[in-house]
Design a protein around this motif. Sequence first.
Motif, PDB file in Angstrom:
ATOM      1  N   ARG A  87       1.054   5.508   0.653  1.00  8.87           N
ATOM      2  CA  ARG A  87       0.464   6.716   1.240  1.00  8.87           C
ATOM      3  C   ARG A  87       1.369   7.901   0.900  1.00  8.87           C
ATOM      4  NH1 ARG A  87       0.908   8.895   6.520  1.00  8.87           N
ATOM      5  NH2 ARG A  87       1.937   6.993   7.222  1.00  8.87           N
TER       6      ARG A  87
ATOM      7  N   ILE B  23      -3.418   3.747  -0.627  1.00  2.00           N
ATOM      8  CA  ILE B  23      -4.050   3.031  -1.742  1.00  2.00           C
ATOM      9  C   ILE B  23      -3.303   1.731  -1.994  1.00  2.00           C
ATOM     10  CG2 ILE B  23      -4.864   5.161  -2.827  1.00  2.00           C
ATOM     11  CD1 ILE B  23      -2.517   4.924  -4.781  1.00  2.00           C
ATOM     12  N   LEU B  24      -4.016   0.749  -2.533  1.00  2.00           N
ATOM     13  CA  LEU B  24      -3.409  -0.533  -2.862  1.00  2.00           C
ATOM     14  C   LEU B  24      -2.493  -0.362  -4.072  1.00  2.00           C
ATOM     15  CD1 LEU B  24      -3.245  -3.587  -2.339  1.00  2.00           C
ATOM     16  CD2 LEU B  24      -5.161  -3.864  -3.928  1.00  2.00           C
ATOM     17  N   LYS B  25      -1.225  -0.633  -3.849  1.00  2.00           N
ATOM     18  CA  LYS B  25      -0.241  -0.466  -4.920  1.00  2.00           C
ATOM     19  C   LYS B  25      -0.148  -1.725  -5.777  1.00  2.00           C
ATOM     20  CE  LYS B  25       3.041   2.161  -6.758  1.00  2.00           C
ATOM     21  NZ  LYS B  25       2.764   3.484  -7.323  1.00  2.00           N
TER      22      LYS B  25
ATOM     23  N   ARG C  80       0.855  -1.189   0.000  1.00  2.43           N
ATOM     24  CA  ARG C  80       0.000   0.000   0.000  1.00  2.43           C
ATOM     25  C   ARG C  80       0.887   1.234   0.000  1.00  2.43           C
ATOM     26  NH1 ARG C  80      -5.225  -1.642   0.850  1.00  2.43           N
ATOM     27  NH2 ARG C  80      -5.898   0.543   0.861  1.00  2.43           N
TER      28      ARG C  80
ATOM     29  N   TYR D 226       5.636   3.443   1.704  1.00  6.08           N
ATOM     30  CA  TYR D 226       5.207   2.180   1.116  1.00  6.08           C
ATOM     31  C   TYR D 226       5.165   1.135   2.231  1.00  6.08           C
ATOM     32  CZ  TYR D 226       6.127   4.366  -3.398  1.00  6.08           C
ATOM     33  OH  TYR D 226       6.114   5.193  -4.491  1.00  6.08           O
TER      34      TYR D 226
END
Length: 490
Positions: A280, A291-293, A278, A312
């Motif tokens: 930020r 968010i989902l990376k 994820r 991350y």
Amino acid sequence: MCDIMDSRFYGRRTLLVNICWIFAFFHVGVNSQPELKFDGSGLLNSAVNFTCIINKGGFYGTFSKDEKMIAVIPKSAGDEIQMGESYINRTTTARAQLSSDGSYVYSIRLDKLQCSDEGNYSCETSMGVEIKKTSIPFHIKSSPQKPSLTAPSTYVVLGDTVTLQCTANVGKPPQNLSLCVLQEKGLNCSQVSTLVDLGNCSSTRTAMMTVNITEDTKRATCDVLMTDLSDSKTWEVYYPVLDIKFVPVNSMISLSEGESKRITCEARGNPKPSYVWRFRAKDAPADDPGILKLKGQVLDLTNVGLGDTGIYSCIATNEIRNITYNKTESVTINVVPTTPAPTTTVPTTPMKPTDGSTPKSGPQTNEPDDDWKLIVGIIAAILFLIILIALLVILYRRRSKPAEIEEPPEKPRNNHEVNMKETKPDLVYSIGNEKGKLPMYNTGFDHQGEDDLYYAELAFDDKPRSRKPVVPLYDKFSNNEPYTTVMPQV
């Protein structure tokens, strides 16, 4: 011999027979002790041979087990051995034979030994009042069987307490059991067991052990000692995600614009964890989950930009007995601009918006396109200066090079070898009757007078190969005034 006499003359020559037996008694001796032995392993269902050896024949005797007669020894080797009632229906072999040294050998073979065949066997001989007896113990043996180990069949969880149990028929005589567990510090073994006699020449042992499950408690074995009989069990040890780390190990990484970076997330757990990343942003609030990376263990950042700056987070997750466990680890990525863009302030006059709102005033900054134009202009100026300097160097080298003078080839000094009056180099041709103008004295190029010059009036450079024009000393038509130079024709 006495037994033959007894059979033939019994009742008629009793005295003679009695004398024969008395003679045999003193000749052999009543102190002769019989020898009893057996051969065979004594295993259940196997066979055994009992042998009784008497030094001299002619004695009555018996085979006994636990003081109970099982066979009658005949007086002579040729007589039949009579078996007892309990052995009549069994597979047996009995025989009597005379050995080479005069001893009598009586043997009994028992097939398919039973547990009841165990006991104290004896061979007894007697003659008259003298009795000789030899006894030996005989034990029945039974083989142990493969043990059975009870252990977790699928998996256990870290920290569980489990009980292991091993049971085996340990045979006769009973053997011992060894129950072992493979742990981090090595084998943990126990030989404490409970023995139960099952009768029929068999017994069982049961060994138990309680262990606390660690990551390395994955195997248990049970062995019957003094044999190669064994049983083993293995199982999986499940444990939640214990720790998590990055490869390379770093909690903060700085990158320049356009760089690439690979980060691997590794966690320890069983079952094998799953991974998600994820992101930020740097200026996002702390409680923002981001968010989902991507889903996966490896994060690949390629051609990073300023927008990739942030935190991350790697989340490792596994599930045990319907319970979800996870661990999170974060790394901060800071992207640094490769060339900081110069900021210029341009005074502007605010324009009145068409919608009637108040225009914004203040400094304006160059757009990114203006920065690229500035860079291109600087590069073009540098290239122009390099080309100009190269041209100046080339011109300077050409100007400093000395000029080369080309001299014409030397002309023959006299074009008219037939002129025998004058042999000096030819110069010009003159027309007239004077000595200097006569053809015979003329040494001109083409015998045509063009300048009416006397030879004596010419002044020339006496250097070889010279082609300077003729310079007359005086002009005869101008009263000794300097002559006007006329170039000769060549």
